[in-house]
Design a protein around this motif. Structure first.
Motif, mmCIF file in Angstrom:
data_model
loop_
_atom_site.group_PDB
_atom_site.id
_atom_site.type_symbol
_atom_site.label_atom_id
_atom_site.label_comp_id
_atom_site.label_asym_id
_atom_site.label_seq_id
_atom_site.Cartn_x
_atom_site.Cartn_y
_atom_site.Cartn_z
ATOM 1 N N ALA A 44 40.743 51.266 48.233
ATOM 2 C CA ALA A 44 40.050 50.016 47.915
ATOM 3 C C ALA A 44 41.024 48.843 47.890
ATOM 4 C CB ALA A 44 39.320 50.136 46.584
ATOM 5 N N CYS A 45 42.212 49.055 47.337
ATOM 6 C CA CYS A 45 43.220 47.980 47.334
ATOM 7 C C CYS A 45 43.630 47.625 48.755
ATOM 8 C CB CYS A 45 44.437 48.402 46.511
ATOM 9 S SG CYS A 45 44.161 48.413 44.722
ATOM 10 N N SER A 46 43.742 48.624 49.623
ATOM 11 C CA SER A 46 44.057 48.356 51.026
ATOM 12 C C SER A 46 42.957 47.522 51.668
ATOM 13 C CB SER A 46 44.236 49.666 51.794
ATOM 14 O OG SER A 46 45.367 50.376 51.332
ATOM 15 N N GLU A 47 41.704 47.808 51.335
ATOM 16 C CA GLU A 47 40.597 47.001 51.843
ATOM 17 C C GLU A 47 40.725 45.547 51.397
ATOM 18 O OE1 GLU A 47 36.461 48.169 51.825
ATOM 19 O OE2 GLU A 47 37.048 50.217 51.335
ATOM 20 N N VAL A 48 41.082 45.352 50.120
ATOM 21 C CA VAL A 48 41.231 43.990 49.603
ATOM 22 C C VAL A 48 42.323 43.249 50.360
ATOM 23 C CG1 VAL A 48 41.879 42.601 47.596
ATOM 24 C CG2 VAL A 48 40.365 44.569 47.303
ATOM 25 N N ASP A 53 37.069 39.791 55.858
ATOM 26 C CA ASP A 53 36.081 38.969 55.165
ATOM 27 C C ASP A 53 36.616 38.419 53.850
ATOM 28 O OD1 ASP A 53 34.281 39.476 57.176
ATOM 29 O OD2 ASP A 53 33.278 41.123 56.124
ATOM 30 N N LEU A 54 37.874 38.702 53.567
ATOM 31 C CA LEU A 54 38.519 38.230 52.340
ATOM 32 C C LEU A 54 39.714 37.378 52.710
ATOM 33 C CD1 LEU A 54 38.479 41.652 50.486
ATOM 34 C CD2 LEU A 54 37.043 39.696 49.913
ATOM 35 N N GLY A 55 39.960 36.346 51.949
ATOM 36 C CA GLY A 55 41.079 35.465 52.257
ATOM 37 C C GLY A 55 41.688 34.886 50.997
ATOM 38 N N ARG A 56 42.762 34.156 51.192
ATOM 39 C CA ARG A 56 43.381 33.399 50.105
ATOM 40 C C ARG A 56 42.844 31.973 50.227
ATOM 41 N NH1 ARG A 56 46.299 35.751 45.934
ATOM 42 N NH2 ARG A 56 47.641 33.918 45.853
ATOM 43 N N ILE A 57 41.962 31.611 49.335
ATOM 44 C CA ILE A 57 41.356 30.277 49.366
ATOM 45 C C ILE A 57 41.896 29.498 48.178
ATOM 46 C CG2 ILE A 57 39.203 28.975 49.341
ATOM 47 C CD1 ILE A 57 37.824 31.451 50.508
ATOM 48 N N TRP A 58 42.815 28.602 48.446
ATOM 49 C CA TRP A 58 43.468 27.885 47.358
ATOM 50 C C TRP A 58 42.538 26.855 46.735
ATOM 51 C CZ3 TRP A 58 46.939 28.054 43.840
ATOM 52 C CH2 TRP A 58 47.328 26.887 43.172
ATOM 53 N N ALA A 59 42.483 26.843 45.434
ATOM 54 C CA ALA A 59 41.762 25.819 44.681
ATOM 55 C C ALA A 59 42.772 25.119 43.785
ATOM 56 C CB ALA A 59 40.648 26.443 43.843
ATOM 57 N N ASP A 60 42.889 23.803 43.932
ATOM 58 C CA ASP A 60 43.873 23.053 43.160
ATOM 59 C C ASP A 60 43.698 23.283 41.666
ATOM 60 O OD1 ASP A 60 45.115 21.942 45.327
ATOM 61 O OD2 ASP A 60 44.075 20.018 45.215
ATOM 62 N N ALA A 61 44.852 23.374 40.969
ATOM 63 C CA ALA A 61 44.827 23.402 39.509
ATOM 64 C C ALA A 61 44.240 22.091 39.011
ATOM 65 C CB ALA A 61 46.238 23.597 38.966
ATOM 66 N N VAL A 294 35.104 35.264 51.897
ATOM 67 C CA VAL A 294 34.724 34.085 52.680
ATOM 68 C C VAL A 294 33.280 34.197 53.163
ATOM 69 C CG1 VAL A 294 37.076 33.540 53.368
ATOM 70 C CG2 VAL A 294 35.732 35.106 54.776
ATOM 71 N N VAL A 295 32.747 35.419 53.171
ATOM 72 C CA VAL A 295 31.327 35.676 53.440
ATOM 73 C C VAL A 295 30.901 36.789 52.494
ATOM 74 C CG1 VAL A 295 31.456 35.012 55.881
ATOM 75 C CG2 VAL A 295 31.857 37.395 55.226
ATOM 76 N N ASP A 296 29.611 37.017 52.385
ATOM 77 C CA ASP A 296 29.146 38.164 51.606
ATOM 78 C C ASP A 296 29.725 39.438 52.207
ATOM 79 O OD1 ASP A 296 27.662 36.471 50.042
ATOM 80 O OD2 ASP A 296 25.737 36.950 50.994
ATOM 81 N N THR A 297 30.341 40.266 51.374
ATOM 82 C CA THR A 297 30.968 41.484 51.880
ATOM 83 C C THR A 297 30.953 42.529 50.779
ATOM 84 O OG1 THR A 297 32.934 42.343 53.018
ATOM 85 C CG2 THR A 297 33.319 40.774 51.219
ATOM 86 N N GLU A 298 31.665 43.624 50.999
ATOM 87 C CA GLU A 298 31.814 44.638 49.965
ATOM 88 C C GLU A 298 33.152 45.325 50.116
ATOM 89 O OE1 GLU A 298 29.665 48.578 51.771
ATOM 90 O OE2 GLU A 298 28.355 47.109 50.787
ATOM 91 N N VAL A 299 33.620 45.875 49.017
ATOM 92 C CA VAL A 299 34.866 46.645 48.997
ATOM 93 C C VAL A 299 34.560 47.991 48.365
ATOM 94 C CG1 VAL A 299 37.177 46.836 48.000
ATOM 95 C CG2 VAL A 299 36.379 44.640 48.893
ATOM 96 N N ILE A 310 38.252 38.830 44.129
ATOM 97 C CA ILE A 310 38.426 40.244 43.820
ATOM 98 C C ILE A 310 39.922 40.515 43.806
ATOM 99 C CG2 ILE A 310 38.173 40.922 46.263
ATOM 100 C CD1 ILE A 310 36.976 43.588 45.195
ATOM 101 N N ALA A 311 40.352 41.389 42.908
ATOM 102 C CA ALA A 311 41.781 41.665 42.763
ATOM 103 C C ALA A 311 42.102 43.084 43.183
ATOM 104 C CB ALA A 311 42.226 41.442 41.321
ATOM 105 N N ALA A 312 43.232 43.255 43.832
ATOM 106 C CA ALA A 312 43.804 44.574 44.082
ATOM 107 C C ALA A 312 44.796 44.863 42.963
ATOM 108 C CB ALA A 312 44.507 44.606 45.433
ATOM 109 N N LEU A 313 44.550 45.929 42.201
ATOM 110 C CA LEU A 313 45.499 46.329 41.162
ATOM 111 C C LEU A 313 46.540 47.239 41.812
ATOM 112 C CD1 LEU A 313 43.337 46.974 37.959
ATOM 113 C CD2 LEU A 313 44.722 45.003 38.566
ATOM 114 N N LEU A 314 47.647 46.634 42.206
ATOM 115 C CA LEU A 314 48.648 47.361 42.981
ATOM 116 C C LEU A 314 49.290 48.483 42.169
ATOM 117 C CD1 LEU A 314 50.307 44.322 44.787
ATOM 118 C CD2 LEU A 314 48.366 45.727 45.512
ATOM 119 N N GLY A 315 49.379 48.287 40.849
ATOM 120 C CA GLY A 315 49.904 49.355 40.009
ATOM 121 C C GLY A 315 49.003 50.566 40.005
ATOM 122 N N ALA A 316 47.692 50.351 40.057
ATOM 123 C CA ALA A 316 46.752 51.469 40.113
ATOM 124 C C ALA A 316 46.831 52.166 41.463
ATOM 125 C CB ALA A 316 45.339 50.965 39.848
ATOM 126 N N ALA A 317 46.926 51.385 42.538
ATOM 127 C CA ALA A 317 47.042 51.964 43.879
ATOM 128 C C ALA A 317 48.292 52.828 43.998
ATOM 129 C CB ALA A 317 47.067 50.858 44.927
#
Length: 397
Positions: A44-48, A53-61, A294-299, A310-317
């Protein structure tokens, strides 16, 4: 299973049993405290990390007027771009790295690590113990990034403090603590931006053998603009410094808690390279990496509507038995090791070869000069979840 509290000291001390419990229930969980679903299996983390369909979308602080420098650094970062803007900047940065900077720095990094460990030995002999984190792990990566970028004094001495202040914005926090972190991060960002603009102006007229010079070179279509240069430098500093400090701190602590593995490293220099990979896997320095749909998707069958993080918990992976044999064991000779410590997909870390060089150089110097290394006190741990590391690691022999 109840979501973990990222501020719970018991969880921070050892999150891996909690991750195992989560993995046993489902590969993805909603996490109200983090405000997003979290992936906990390796698949699942690899999918993330890889999902198109997932990206890094920056939102200003926010408020924007109070975070001009912090937002500038991130808005112009390779990590926070997708599509053609990401491909263009990544191509330029990769091209600059490809001009031989890692090879150029190799002998210098090994000599520097050896000298730092020699000084550590002297301090241990004179005082009975020394802090490996303060004297080696926290200093080496800053010096390497400074050398890579061509940063001279007085800015060179301030890089570590700037990095530490900026990354506190990534940790969950509320109330006065959050306000203090935010103010400190903006102040550090502003000082970093000013220093890098001065360096870029100098390098335009006085080129050097450094990455900044290479990033400034080329045609208008093939060079970074000034804001992109500053954002790239900030990413290299924060990712390169924080990750390497914590790999060395977490990794040496793991070795000292597994004396047979430390002795194996001392007696078998040929396992240094696999040891680097195993230390990154066993106790990852970055525990969480976010992406946005970026669109409706699933992991892993879990719905992720457009605009949802959605977050990938790399420690869990890193401890998933579906991906690793005996995942809770430290094995510095491990050869099948598909860890996600450097990310995956289009955002795979460009600085990975340099990070590997630094960690390998430090481990090799430690095993040669301090074969009888042992802990001198209980380590101090950072009260942070995303950036997992230590505040102190006192050692002796």
């Amino acid at each position: 299973m109840s979501p973990f509290d990222p501020a719970d000291p018991d969880f921070l001390a050892d999150p891996y049993p909690v991750f195992a419990g989560l993995r046993s229930v489902a590969p993805v969980h909603e996490h109200p405290l983090l405000g997003m679903p979290v992936a906990v299996s390796h698949a699942a983390c690899s999918e993330v990390l890889r999902g198109r369909d997932l990206g890094r979308i920056w939102a200003d602080a926010q408020p924007v007027e109070e975070f001009g420098a912090f937002n500038l650094l991130h808005r112009n970062s390779l990590l926070e771009r997708e599509g053609e803007p990401h491909h263009r900047l990544r191509r330029l940065v990769a091209g600059a790295f490809a001009r031989g900077h890692v090879a150029r720095l190799g002998p210098w990094v090994r000599e520097l690590a050896d000298r730092m460990v020699a000084d550590l030995v002297e301090r241990i002999d004179a005082e009975g113990s020394a802090d490996l984190l303060a004297d080696v792990a926290a200093v080496l990566p800053v010096e390497v990034i400074a050398e890579l970028l061509g940063v001279a004094e007085p800015a060179r001495s301030r890089l570590r403090g700037w990095s530490n202040a900026i990354v506190t914005m990534y940790e969950p926090a509320t109330g006065p603590e959050a306000d203090a972190r935010r103010a400190g991060a903006e102040r550090a960002s502003g000082e970093f931006v000013e220093a890098l603009r001065e360096l870029a102006a100098h390098r335009r007229h006085h080129p050097g053998d450094d990455l900044v010079t290479d990033l400034l070179a080329g045609s208008d279509e093939g060079r970074v603009d000034e804001d992109e240069l500053v954002g790239t430098a900030a990413l290299l500093l924060m990712a390169g410094h924080e990750a390497t400090v914590n790999v060395l701190g977490n990794g040496v602590l793991a070795l000292l808690r597994h004396p047979a593995q430390w002795r194996r490293l001392v007696d078998s220099p040929g396992v240094v390279d696999t040891a680097v990979e195993e230390l990154i896997r066993y106790d990852p320095p970055l525990q969480l990496f976010e992406r946005t749909a970026v669109v409706d998707t699933e992991v892993a069958g879990h719905p992720v509507p457009a605009g949802t993080k959605i977050a990938a918990l790399l420690g869990a992976a890193a401890r998933d038995p579906a991906a690793f044999d005996r995942p809770d064991e430290l094995d510095i000779g491990r050869t099948r090791n598909p860890h996600l410590g450097f990310g995956a997909g289009v955002h795979y870390c460009l600085g990975a070869p340099l990070a590997r060089l630094e960690v390998a150089a430090a481990l090799d110097a430690l095993r040669r000069r301090l074969p009888d290394l042992r802990p001198a006190a209980e380590p101090g741990r950072r009260p942070d979840f995303v950036m997992r590391g230590l505040t102190e690691l006192r050692v002796t022999r």
